[in-house]
Design a protein around this motif. Structure first.
Motif, PDB file in Angstrom:
ATOM      1  N   UNK A  33      51.439  30.853  38.894  1.00  0.00           N
ATOM      2  CA  UNK A  33      51.123  31.313  40.245  1.00  0.00           C
ATOM      3  C   UNK A  33      52.251  32.176  40.779  1.00  0.00           C
ATOM      4  N   UNK A  34      51.875  33.068  41.690  1.00  0.00           N
ATOM      5  CA  UNK A  34      52.817  33.991  42.295  1.00  0.00           C
ATOM      6  C   UNK A  34      52.205  34.523  43.577  1.00  0.00           C
ATOM      7  N   UNK A  35      53.030  35.030  44.473  1.00  0.00           N
ATOM      8  CA  UNK A  35      52.497  35.646  45.690  1.00  0.00           C
ATOM      9  C   UNK A  35      51.812  36.974  45.395  1.00  0.00           C
ATOM     10  N   UNK A  36      52.270  37.651  44.327  1.00  0.00           N
ATOM     11  CA  UNK A  36      51.719  38.964  43.992  1.00  0.00           C
ATOM     12  C   UNK A  36      51.297  38.990  42.523  1.00  0.00           C
ATOM     13  N   UNK A  37      50.060  38.599  42.224  1.00  0.00           N
ATOM     14  CA  UNK A  37      49.580  38.553  40.837  1.00  0.00           C
ATOM     15  C   UNK A  37      49.726  39.865  40.081  1.00  0.00           C
ATOM     16  N   UNK A  38      49.711  40.986  40.785  1.00  0.00           N
ATOM     17  CA  UNK A  38      49.826  42.282  40.106  1.00  0.00           C
ATOM     18  C   UNK A  38      51.145  42.409  39.351  1.00  0.00           C
ATOM     19  N   UNK A  39      52.162  41.664  39.806  1.00  0.00           N
ATOM     20  CA  UNK A  39      53.460  41.710  39.138  1.00  0.00           C
ATOM     21  C   UNK A  39      53.425  41.044  37.760  1.00  0.00           C
ATOM     22  N   UNK A  40      52.385  40.237  37.520  1.00  0.00           N
ATOM     23  CA  UNK A  40      52.306  39.487  36.265  1.00  0.00           C
ATOM     24  C   UNK A  40      51.103  39.920  35.429  1.00  0.00           C
ATOM     25  N   UNK A  41      50.685  41.159  35.599  1.00  0.00           N
ATOM     26  CA  UNK A  41      49.537  41.651  34.841  1.00  0.00           C
ATOM     27  C   UNK A  41      49.799  41.627  33.342  1.00  0.00           C
ATOM     28  N   UNK A  42      51.054  41.788  32.944  1.00  0.00           N
ATOM     29  CA  UNK A  42      51.380  41.746  31.513  1.00  0.00           C
ATOM     30  C   UNK A  42      51.155  40.352  30.936  1.00  0.00           C
ATOM     31  N   UNK A  43      51.397  39.314  31.750  1.00  0.00           N
ATOM     32  CA  UNK A  43      51.144  37.954  31.287  1.00  0.00           C
ATOM     33  C   UNK A  43      49.649  37.688  31.177  1.00  0.00           C
ATOM     34  N   UNK A  44      48.894  38.210  32.141  1.00  0.00           N
ATOM     35  CA  UNK A  44      47.441  38.054  32.085  1.00  0.00           C
ATOM     36  C   UNK A  44      46.889  38.678  30.810  1.00  0.00           C
ATOM     37  N   UNK A  45      47.480  39.802  30.414  1.00  0.00           N
ATOM     38  CA  UNK A  45      47.037  40.479  29.193  1.00  0.00           C
ATOM     39  C   UNK A  45      47.349  39.661  27.946  1.00  0.00           C
ATOM     40  N   UNK A  46      48.277  38.718  28.085  1.00  0.00           N
ATOM     41  CA  UNK A  46      48.650  37.862  26.946  1.00  0.00           C
ATOM     42  C   UNK A  46      47.909  36.520  26.984  1.00  0.00           C
ATOM     43  N   UNK A  47      46.929  36.402  27.871  1.00  0.00           N
ATOM     44  CA  UNK A  47      46.101  35.210  27.899  1.00  0.00           C
ATOM     45  C   UNK A  47      46.507  34.161  28.914  1.00  0.00           C
ATOM     46  N   UNK A  48      47.533  34.454  29.697  1.00  0.00           N
ATOM     47  CA  UNK A  48      47.969  33.514  30.730  1.00  0.00           C
ATOM     48  C   UNK A  48      47.042  33.640  31.937  1.00  0.00           C
ATOM     49  N   UNK A  49      46.671  32.499  32.524  1.00  0.00           N
ATOM     50  CA  UNK A  49      45.850  32.507  33.734  1.00  0.00           C
ATOM     51  C   UNK A  49      46.779  32.737  34.927  1.00  0.00           C
ATOM     52  N   UNK A  50      46.631  33.873  35.585  1.00  0.00           N
ATOM     53  CA  UNK A  50      47.497  34.238  36.712  1.00  0.00           C
ATOM     54  C   UNK A  50      46.719  34.077  38.012  1.00  0.00           C
ATOM     55  N   UNK A  51      47.289  33.283  38.941  1.00  0.00           N
ATOM     56  CA  UNK A  51      46.627  33.046  40.222  1.00  0.00           C
ATOM     57  C   UNK A  51      47.576  33.292  41.385  1.00  0.00           C
ATOM     58  N   UNK A  52      46.999  33.704  42.501  1.00  0.00           N
ATOM     59  CA  UNK A  52      47.793  33.872  43.715  1.00  0.00           C
ATOM     60  C   UNK A  52      47.992  32.514  44.383  1.00  0.00           C
ATOM     61  N   UNK A  53      49.206  32.268  44.833  1.00  0.00           N
ATOM     62  CA  UNK A  53      49.501  31.028  45.565  1.00  0.00           C
ATOM     63  C   UNK A  53      50.296  31.367  46.817  1.00  0.00           C
ATOM     64  N   UNK A  54      49.780  30.940  47.946  1.00  0.00           N
ATOM     65  CA  UNK A  54      50.459  31.108  49.225  1.00  0.00           C
ATOM     66  C   UNK A  54      50.810  29.719  49.729  1.00  0.00           C
ATOM     67  N   UNK A  55      52.083  29.360  49.626  1.00  0.00           N
ATOM     68  CA  UNK A  55      52.510  28.007  49.983  1.00  0.00           C
ATOM     69  C   UNK A  55      52.445  27.735  51.482  1.00  0.00           C
ATOM     70  N   UNK A  56      52.204  28.786  52.265  1.00  0.00           N
ATOM     71  CA  UNK A  56      52.017  28.599  53.699  1.00  0.00           C
ATOM     72  C   UNK A  56      50.554  28.323  54.040  1.00  0.00           C
ATOM     73  N   UNK A  57      49.670  28.534  53.075  1.00  0.00           N
ATOM     74  CA  UNK A  57      48.233  28.309  53.251  1.00  0.00           C
ATOM     75  C   UNK A  57      47.845  27.112  52.387  1.00  0.00           C
ATOM     76  N   UNK A  58      47.921  25.921  52.969  1.00  0.00           N
ATOM     77  CA  UNK A  58      47.773  24.681  52.202  1.00  0.00           C
ATOM     78  C   UNK A  58      46.478  24.622  51.398  1.00  0.00           C
ATOM     79  N   UNK A  59      45.371  24.994  52.017  1.00  0.00           N
ATOM     80  CA  UNK A  59      44.079  24.864  51.344  1.00  0.00           C
ATOM     81  C   UNK A  59      43.947  25.810  50.150  1.00  0.00           C
ATOM     82  N   UNK A  60      44.611  26.968  50.232  1.00  0.00           N
ATOM     83  CA  UNK A  60      44.510  27.939  49.142  1.00  0.00           C
ATOM     84  C   UNK A  60      45.122  27.406  47.847  1.00  0.00           C
ATOM     85  N   UNK A  61      46.008  26.426  47.988  1.00  0.00           N
ATOM     86  CA  UNK A  61      46.692  25.901  46.814  1.00  0.00           C
ATOM     87  C   UNK A  61      45.773  25.056  45.940  1.00  0.00           C
ATOM     88  N   UNK A  62      44.687  24.532  46.509  1.00  0.00           N
ATOM     89  CA  UNK A  62      43.736  23.774  45.696  1.00  0.00           C
ATOM     90  C   UNK A  62      43.164  24.663  44.586  1.00  0.00           C
TER      91      UNK A  62
END
Length: 296
Positions: A33-62
């Motif tokens: 997880x990261x605030x800006x998934x676009x920064x980890x597009x290279x990991x997504x290309x390698x099969x990693x599941x990349x998700x956005x996480x906003x720790x200030x938005x509690x429900x989004x973390x589910x």
């Protein structure tokens, strides 16, 4: 197939290195997880599941944490508002419970008890207490000061001939960020399901007088340790353009060292990873050219 693992803060220095190490050794699903998934597009290309996480938005973390069994919670860098980081970490723990995470690995700080002079300690202590009450299994990694930080302070000391600090005769069991990444990977991949708190350190502690000698030897330039009090240290940093809150934070680490809080060396890294951590002397020797350049 190994259990699904999740790494928060994967675009940071520590998180990114943890992910790289996991890609070498973990055979199961890997979520980051990261605030800006676009920064980890290279990991997504390698099969990693990349998700956005906003720790200030509690429900989004589910959604961000869904499917993970073991989770590495790298402490956030939100230091702008007092208490914000504690709330963020609590949000993460609550979401982990809701989605069925079984074990949390948390990056804390050496001896963050309430009487610690380190300004950041209270956030870590509160998070540790929340973990203890959460009902989750956990591994708390109390990382000592990064040896990597010396690559910021020692070049200036070499250039000026003076290593100024408020550490007195205290010593620090510096730990390389690489070793922090390795032990985090080991804890995350472990089958340990209980609750444990580990002090994560280098193999031995060094004083600032010893650091000055090492800097001198490796650079070929004389470097003298100049002990000052914390107030003078803060004033000097502010005079050189550092914001007062940041100067206060840096100086508070020196106070902790002077009080003897950062000098205990443990065997945690070797016990979990099977490989001893890097010594300060070895770490600095591997960066000899950087230190030499500072003296030119």
């Amino acid at each position: 197939m190994s259990a699904p693992l999740l790494v928060t803060g994967a675009s940071g220095h520590l998180g990114r290195r943890v992910v790289e190490l996991l890609l070498e050794s973990h055979k199961g699903s890997l979520i980051v997880t990261t605030r800006e998934p676009s920064k980890l597009s290279d990991l997504a290309a390698r099969g990693v599941v990349v998700r956005k996480a906003d720790f200030d938005d509690a429900k989004s973390l589910d959604t961000a944490f869904a499917g993970a069994e073991r989770l590495l919670l790298i402490s956030t860098d939100s230091l702008d508002v007092p208490g914000r980081r504690i709330t963020q970490h609590q949000n993460a723990l609550d979401a982990a419970l809701r989605v069925g995470v079984r074990h949390i690995v948390y990056t804390s700080l050496t001896r963050p008890e309430p009487d610690s002079p380190i300004t950041l300690a209270k956030d870590h202590w509160a998070t540790e207490q929340a973990l203890a009450k959460s009902g989750l299994g956990y591994t708390v990694l109390r990382n000592n000061i990064y040896a990597d930080m010396l690559l910021h302070s020692l070049p200036q000391a070499i250039a000026t001939g003076q290593l100024v600090a408020a550490t007195g005769t205290g010593s620090t069991a510096f730990i390389a960020r690489e070793d922090c990444a390795r032990i985090a990977v080991a804890a995350l991949m472990s089958t340990f399901e209980g609750k444990r708190t580990l002090e994560v350190t280098g193999p031995s502690a060094v004083s600032h007088a010893e650091l000055a000698r090492l800097a001198s030897e490796l650079s070929g330039r004389p470097v003298q340790f100049v002990p000052v009090d914390a107030t003078s240290l803060k004033a000097g940093m502010v005079a050189h353009g550092l914001p007062a809150p940041l100067a206060e934070a840096y100086a508070s680490f020196d106070v902790a060292v002077a009080e003897g809080r950062m000098g205990e060396a443990t065997g945690s890294v070797a016990e979990l990873t099977g490989k001893a951590p890097t010594s300060v002397a070895s770490f600095l020797t591997s960066h000899r050219e950087t230190l030499k350049a500072a003296g030119r």
